[in-house]
Design a protein around this motif. Structure first.
Motif, PDB file in Angstrom:
ATOM      1  N   ASN A   1      -1.276 -16.613 -11.395  1.00  0.00           N
ATOM      2  CA  ASN A   1      -0.403 -15.708 -11.119  1.00  0.00           C
ATOM      3  C   ASN A   1      -1.084 -14.196 -10.501  1.00  0.00           C
ATOM      4  O   ASN A   1      -0.612 -13.355 -10.026  1.00  0.00           O
ATOM      5  CB  ASN A   1       0.185 -15.041 -12.284  1.00  0.00           C
ATOM      6  CG  ASN A   1      -0.454 -14.651 -13.285  1.00  0.00           C
ATOM      7  OD1 ASN A   1      -1.350 -13.991 -13.333  1.00  0.00           O
ATOM      8  ND2 ASN A   1      -0.032 -15.118 -14.572  1.00  0.00           N
TER       9      ASN A   1
ATOM     10  N   CYS B   1      10.712 -18.360 -15.698  1.00  0.00           N
ATOM     11  CA  CYS B   1      10.050 -19.129 -16.312  1.00  0.00           C
ATOM     12  C   CYS B   1      10.475 -19.642 -17.817  1.00  0.00           C
ATOM     13  O   CYS B   1      11.127 -19.022 -18.432  1.00  0.00           O
ATOM     14  CB  CYS B   1       8.401 -18.584 -16.855  1.00  0.00           C
ATOM     15  SG  CYS B   1       7.628 -19.515 -17.837  1.00  0.00           S
TER      16      CYS B   1
ATOM     17  N   ARG C   1       8.652 -22.517 -20.348  1.00  0.00           N
ATOM     18  CA  ARG C   1       7.616 -23.426 -20.569  1.00  0.00           C
ATOM     19  C   ARG C   1       8.294 -24.300 -21.649  1.00  0.00           C
ATOM     20  O   ARG C   1       8.878 -23.903 -22.584  1.00  0.00           O
ATOM     21  CB  ARG C   1       6.146 -22.660 -20.754  1.00  0.00           C
ATOM     22  CG  ARG C   1       5.541 -21.973 -19.816  1.00  0.00           C
ATOM     23  CD  ARG C   1       4.285 -21.789 -19.987  1.00  0.00           C
ATOM     24  NE  ARG C   1       3.808 -20.986 -21.060  1.00  0.00           N
ATOM     25  CZ  ARG C   1       4.083 -19.510 -20.917  1.00  0.00           C
ATOM     26  NH1 ARG C   1       4.720 -18.959 -19.897  1.00  0.00           N
ATOM     27  NH2 ARG C   1       3.954 -18.706 -22.076  1.00  0.00           N
TER      28      ARG C   1
ATOM     29  N   ILE D   1       1.628 -12.789 -18.061  1.00  0.00           N
ATOM     30  CA  ILE D   1       2.635 -12.206 -17.704  1.00  0.00           C
ATOM     31  C   ILE D   1       3.895 -12.995 -18.225  1.00  0.00           C
ATOM     32  O   ILE D   1       4.075 -14.266 -18.695  1.00  0.00           O
ATOM     33  CB  ILE D   1       2.530 -12.175 -16.153  1.00  0.00           C
ATOM     34  CG1 ILE D   1       2.726 -13.251 -15.489  1.00  0.00           C
ATOM     35  CG2 ILE D   1       1.290 -11.417 -15.814  1.00  0.00           C
ATOM     36  CD1 ILE D   1       2.870 -13.172 -13.899  1.00  0.00           C
TER      37      ILE D   1
ATOM     38  N   PRO E   1       0.108 -25.058 -18.609  1.00  0.00           N
ATOM     39  CA  PRO E   1       1.430 -24.693 -18.262  1.00  0.00           C
ATOM     40  C   PRO E   1       1.595 -23.074 -18.119  1.00  0.00           C
ATOM     41  O   PRO E   1       2.476 -22.455 -17.919  1.00  0.00           O
ATOM     42  CB  PRO E   1       2.387 -25.132 -19.554  1.00  0.00           C
ATOM     43  CG  PRO E   1       1.428 -25.761 -20.258  1.00  0.00           C
ATOM     44  CD  PRO E   1       0.045 -26.099 -19.803  1.00  0.00           C
TER      45      PRO E   1
ATOM     46  N   CYS F   1       0.235 -17.545 -21.133  1.00  0.00           N
ATOM     47  CA  CYS F   1       0.118 -16.669 -19.949  1.00  0.00           C
ATOM     48  C   CYS F   1       0.029 -15.449 -20.430  1.00  0.00           C
ATOM     49  O   CYS F   1       0.619 -14.998 -21.644  1.00  0.00           O
ATOM     50  CB  CYS F   1       1.424 -17.113 -19.543  1.00  0.00           C
ATOM     51  SG  CYS F   1       1.470 -16.694 -17.792  1.00  0.00           S
TER      52      CYS F   1
ATOM     53  N   CYS G   1       7.204 -13.988 -16.242  1.00  0.00           N
ATOM     54  CA  CYS G   1       8.175 -14.159 -15.114  1.00  0.00           C
ATOM     55  C   CYS G   1       9.596 -14.478 -15.507  1.00  0.00           C
ATOM     56  O   CYS G   1       9.856 -15.301 -16.506  1.00  0.00           O
ATOM     57  CB  CYS G   1       7.568 -15.221 -14.271  1.00  0.00           C
ATOM     58  SG  CYS G   1       6.154 -15.215 -13.490  1.00  0.00           S
TER      59      CYS G   1
HETATM   60 FE1  SF4 Z   1       3.453 -17.433 -16.654  1.00  0.00          FE
HETATM   61 FE2  SF4 Z   1       3.707 -19.146 -14.551  1.00  0.00          FE
HETATM   62 FE3  SF4 Z   1       5.587 -18.755 -16.078  1.00  0.00          FE
HETATM   63 FE4  SF4 Z   1       5.098 -16.979 -14.634  1.00  0.00          FE
HETATM   64  S1  SF4 Z   1       5.840 -18.877 -14.214  1.00  0.00           S
HETATM   65  S2  SF4 Z   1       5.383 -16.557 -17.068  1.00  0.00           S
HETATM   66  S3  SF4 Z   1       3.000 -17.041 -14.347  1.00  0.00           S
HETATM   67  S4  SF4 Z   1       3.287 -19.598 -16.834  1.00  0.00           S
END
Ligand code: SF4
Ligand code: SF4
Length: 284
Positions: A118, A43, A45, A38, A88, A36, A40
């Motif tokens: 995103n 988040c 993962r 960015i 993801p 990714c 968030c």
């Molecule tokens: Fe990236 Fe999606 Fe996690 Fe945001 S929610 S950091 S866009 S993987």
């Protein structure tokens, strides 16, 4: 296919864009995109996780070729109308997403290809998505004002530069909204996802709905925060709060109410998650 008939196809068969499609068809998410660009604050993962069902979770990352094999198996076994990449990480930040779509498009010239993003890289990738024959795109937009976005995003990585704070928020919002407009100008069918984060962005959700409609997005999916990551101590919004805000936003843009906040390797209809079953088949 003409634009109108593509849109009708989405309304009739895409389980995420329409309740009608959701009752009859399934979707297959291929977890080919680990990276990714960015961060968030909500988040987290997660991998090798067989009991958790939420965005960002996948049993493992697979290669484009493994993903194609998975598509072949899944479409034999189920009424799959959509092949998508939803993480993801961010699909647009991973070359493997495009490699996979190229492979699958060759095998399935008529199936819907779909991705969620995103939006940071949208302005750079819209043409590529068009060339791949992708028609439905979900863009997650959580703010209108950079001051709000600053509370949601820790950093972005853009053109090799790590940005934080106000600079990061301004870049991200500009690319998200410009990217959305570029998509709809080119005839894509766009869904806007917005994560409702109590105490952070609830006052901007209606403005997002209004602006998304003005820029010709088709539907909006307001999803409740799943407290996680740096936002683990925030409250999940209640069903009533969620419904109230959806009713307000419905004045501007059609609302999705059947989203299950699926895993990045989801498979089957929205009523059932057979991703684990598919993982076992794939490993057999
Ligand atoms: Fe990236 Fe999606 Fe996690 Fe945001 S929610 S950091 S866009 S993987
Ligand atoms: Fe559809 Fe929601 Fe699942 Fe995405 S997360 S595939 S929009 S039900």
């Amino acid at each position: 296919m003409k634009k109108q008939s593509l849109e009708e196809g989405v309304i009739n068969t895409h389980p995420c864009f329409s309740e009608r499609g959701h009752e009859r068809y399934g979707r297959l998410h291929l977890p080919v995109a680990p990276v990714c660009n960015i961060s968030c604050n909500y988040c987290n993962r997660n991998y090798d996780c067989v009991n958790e069902s939420r965005p960002g979770v996948s049993s493992r990352i697979i290669t484009p070729l493994e993903a194609l094999k998975r598509v072949l198996v899944a479409t034999e076994r189920d009424r799959i109308s959509v092949i998508g990449v939803a993480g993801p990480g961010d699909p647009l930040a991973n070359e493997s997403t495009f490699n996979f779509f190229k492979l699958v498009r060759k095998e399935f010239p008529n199936i819907f290809l779909c991705l969620s993003t995103n939006g940071l890289l949208l302005p750079k990738k819209v043409e590529v998505l068009q060339d791949l024959g992708i028609f439905t795109v979900t863009v997650t937009i959580n703010a209108i004002n950079p001051s709000t976005a600053e509370k949601i995003y820790a950093w972005i990585l853009y053109d090799g530069k790590l940005m934080k704070g106000r600079e990061a928020s301004e870049y991200l919002l500009e690319n998200q909204w410009n990217g959305l407009e570029m998509l709809t100008d080119r005839g894509f069918c766009v869904k806007v996802n917005s994560v409702l984060i109590p105490g952070v962005n609830e006052r901007e959700i209606e403005n997002i709905a209004e602006r998304a409609r003005r820029l010709k997005a088709k539907v909006m999916n307001i999803i409740p925060l799943i407290p996680n990551g740096k936002m683990i101590n925030l409250q999940k919004p209640s069903c009533q709060v969620l419904e109230d805000i959806r009713k307000v936003c419905e004045k501007h843009i059609r609302q999705i109410r059947h989203c299950r906040q699926c895993r990045a390797d989801a498979f089957g209809s929205l009523e059932e998650d057979k991703d684990i079953e598919l993982e076992l088949i794939n490993n057999a």
